[in-house]
Design a protein around this motif. Structure first.
Motif, PDB file in Angstrom:
ATOM      1  N   ASN A   1       0.563  10.160   2.703  1.00 39.69           N
ATOM      2  CA  ASN A   1      -0.434   9.859   1.681  1.00 39.69           C
ATOM      3  C   ASN A   1      -0.727  11.052   0.792  1.00 39.69           C
ATOM      4  N   GLU A   2      -0.754  12.230   1.380  1.00 42.25           N
ATOM      5  CA  GLU A   2      -1.000  13.426   0.566  1.00 42.25           C
ATOM      6  C   GLU A   2       0.123  13.591  -0.461  1.00 42.25           C
ATOM      7  N   TYR A   3       1.337  13.320  -0.029  1.00 41.45           N
ATOM      8  CA  TYR A   3       2.489  13.409  -0.940  1.00 41.45           C
ATOM      9  C   TYR A   3       2.336  12.408  -2.090  1.00 41.45           C
ATOM     10  N   PHE A   4       2.040  11.151  -1.736  1.00 42.70           N
ATOM     11  CA  PHE A   4       2.043  10.097  -2.749  1.00 42.70           C
ATOM     12  C   PHE A   4       0.819  10.110  -3.666  1.00 42.70           C
TER      13      PHE A   4
ATOM     14  N   SER B   1      13.670  -3.644 -13.370  1.00 45.12           N
ATOM     15  CA  SER B   1      14.781  -2.893 -13.969  1.00 45.12           C
ATOM     16  C   SER B   1      14.923  -1.519 -13.292  1.00 45.12           C
ATOM     17  N   GLU B   2      16.096  -0.933 -13.511  1.00 42.82           N
ATOM     18  CA  GLU B   2      16.435   0.329 -12.843  1.00 42.82           C
ATOM     19  C   GLU B   2      15.433   1.448 -13.152  1.00 42.82           C
ATOM     20  N   ASN B   3      14.897   1.468 -14.391  1.00 40.09           N
ATOM     21  CA  ASN B   3      13.976   2.561 -14.738  1.00 40.09           C
ATOM     22  C   ASN B   3      12.696   2.524 -13.910  1.00 40.09           C
ATOM     23  N   CYS B   4      12.359   1.349 -13.343  1.00 42.16           N
ATOM     24  CA  CYS B   4      11.190   1.266 -12.446  1.00 42.16           C
ATOM     25  C   CYS B   4      11.394   2.150 -11.224  1.00 42.16           C
ATOM     26  N   TRP B   5      12.654   2.303 -10.797  1.00 42.10           N
ATOM     27  CA  TRP B   5      12.977   3.127  -9.629  1.00 42.10           C
ATOM     28  C   TRP B   5      13.228   4.582 -10.022  1.00 42.10           C
ATOM     29  N   THR B   6      13.924   4.780 -11.142  1.00 37.95           N
ATOM     30  CA  THR B   6      14.323   6.146 -11.514  1.00 37.95           C
ATOM     31  C   THR B   6      13.196   6.847 -12.293  1.00 37.95           C
ATOM     32  N   ASP B   7      13.003   6.458 -13.565  1.00 38.63           N
ATOM     33  CA  ASP B   7      12.024   7.159 -14.419  1.00 38.63           C
ATOM     34  C   ASP B   7      10.609   7.116 -13.843  1.00 38.63           C
ATOM     35  N   ASN B   8      10.242   5.990 -13.213  1.00 43.33           N
ATOM     36  CA  ASN B   8       8.840   5.831 -12.796  1.00 43.33           C
ATOM     37  C   ASN B   8       8.601   6.166 -11.329  1.00 43.33           C
ATOM     38  N   TYR B   9       9.667   6.387 -10.567  1.00 40.76           N
ATOM     39  CA  TYR B   9       9.442   6.602  -9.131  1.00 40.76           C
ATOM     40  C   TYR B   9      10.191   7.830  -8.612  1.00 40.76           C
ATOM     41  N   TYR B  10      11.519   7.816  -8.659  1.00 38.52           N
ATOM     42  CA  TYR B  10      12.241   8.932  -8.051  1.00 38.52           C
ATOM     43  C   TYR B  10      12.182  10.223  -8.885  1.00 38.52           C
ATOM     44  N   ILE B  11      12.292  10.109 -10.208  1.00 39.74           N
ATOM     45  CA  ILE B  11      12.311  11.336 -11.030  1.00 39.74           C
ATOM     46  C   ILE B  11      10.974  12.099 -10.935  1.00 39.74           C
ATOM     47  N   PRO B  12       9.808  11.417 -11.073  1.00 35.86           N
ATOM     48  CA  PRO B  12       8.542  12.177 -10.925  1.00 35.86           C
ATOM     49  C   PRO B  12       8.391  12.824  -9.544  1.00 35.86           C
ATOM     50  N   GLN B  13       9.097  12.308  -8.551  1.00 29.93           N
ATOM     51  CA  GLN B  13       8.976  12.889  -7.201  1.00 29.93           C
ATOM     52  C   GLN B  13       9.642  14.258  -7.094  1.00 29.93           C
ATOM     53  N   LYS B  14      10.582  14.550  -8.010  1.00 29.88           N
ATOM     54  CA  LYS B  14      11.320  15.820  -7.864  1.00 29.88           C
ATOM     55  C   LYS B  14      10.379  17.025  -7.913  1.00 29.88           C
ATOM     56  N   ILE B  15       9.448  17.030  -8.871  1.00 32.89           N
ATOM     57  CA  ILE B  15       8.501  18.148  -8.982  1.00 32.89           C
ATOM     58  C   ILE B  15       7.570  18.144  -7.767  1.00 32.89           C
TER      59      ILE B  15
END
Ligand SMILES: C[S@@+](CC[C@H](N)C(=O)[O-])C[C@H]1O[C@@H](n2cnc3c(N)ncnc32)[C@H](O)[C@@H]1O
Length: 255
Positions: A15-18, A195-209
């Motif tokens: 939860n702290e992560y998310f 769509s794919e951007n729901c997973w990439t742009d909105n979910y996985y990419i913001p997680q990198k930082i």
């Protein structure tokens, strides 16, 4: 080596992560608005529940595109505090109330709700169980809209099948999930894939930082390191196998 499933990590750590992210699951404002377009009969009097709302990314979109009041519920108090602060900032606090609670023990009356919303959360209590339990709180003719991970094909490579069966043991095909919805007493109104951007742009990419921040904060913490490794592995698997699975919005009307 045995893989660790996400539910085996420390709940507070997850939860702290998310809570430091805008979204806690794949999705987008466009998908939320598209799902809403299938739902009729909402008015100023409508009562809406957003279950497993997280920090409220989709709750704010719902509030800005509906009338009526929204009770947003999540198990994690940190997310609810953030959600109520966002509602305040957007001038929506009179219509949006975030509360701490569990989606398998809801604080509503039978037949009270006009709409139940839940993005990326129902599998915490199980798709079938959630659909059946939540139905009693909806009025006849009320709607349910949930996203759930589903298989796009009848068969898929073992690596991805094994990963998702551990993360979400009930995962089925879209046809299967629609039939579960129908058996639970809803008319399936619509189903569409995110769509794919729901997973990439909105979910996985913001997680990198977020992952870098987290690893700095928890340097040498083996649980934190294993959790970040798990999240990175999940993102890599998505890139490799995205043609086989994804989130699907399921919309049904209570009969
Ligand atoms: C994948 S996140 C989705 C959050 C948000 N709906 C979104 O799409 O950004 C799942 C959420 O379900 C919440 N959750 C897990 N088990 C729950 C339960 N039993 N009752 C209520 N919320 C729960 C988690 O705290 C988390 O916020």
């Amino acid at each position: 080596m045995e893989e660790t499933a996400i539910h085996e990590f420390d709940f507070a750590l997850i939860n702290e992560y998310f809570v430091g992210l805008e979204r806690q699951g794949p999705g987008s404002p466009e998908a939320t608005i598209r799902a809403l377009s299938f739902i009729g009969n909402l008015s100023d009097e409508s009562k809406i529940a957003d279950l497993g709302c997280g920090t409220g990314g989709q709750t704010m979109v719902l509030a800005q595109n509906t009338r009526g009041t929204i009770t947003a519920l999540d198990l994690f108090p940190g997310s609810i505090d953030k959600l109520n602060a966002s509602a305040e900032k957007l001038g929506l606090r009179n219509r949006v109330n975030g509360i701490v609670g569990s989606m398998d023990n809801l604080p509503f009356q039978n037949d009270e709700l006009d709409l139940i919303w839940s993005e990326g959360a129902i599998d915490n209590i199980g798709f079938e169980k959630g659909l059946n339990y939540w139905r009693s709180f909806l009025r006849k003719g009320g709607f349910l809209a949930v996203t759930n991970a589903s298989w796009f094909t009848d068969e898929r490579p073992t690596e991805i099948e094994k990963f998702w069966l551990e993360a979400s043991p009930e995962i089925g095909t879209i046809g299967h999930d629609i039939s579960v919805m129908q058996k639970a007493g809803y008319v399936p109104v619509a189903a569409f894939t995110l769509s794919e951007n729901c997973w990439t742009d909105n979910y996985y990419i913001p997680q990198k930082i977020r992952q870098e921040e987290f690893l700095n904060k928890y340097a040498d913490n083996k649980t934190a390191e294993a959790f970040i490794a798990y999240m990175r592995h999940e993102a890599d698997l998505y890139a490799k196998y995205k043609q086989y699975y994804g989130y699907v919005f399921y919309i049904g009307e209570k009969i």
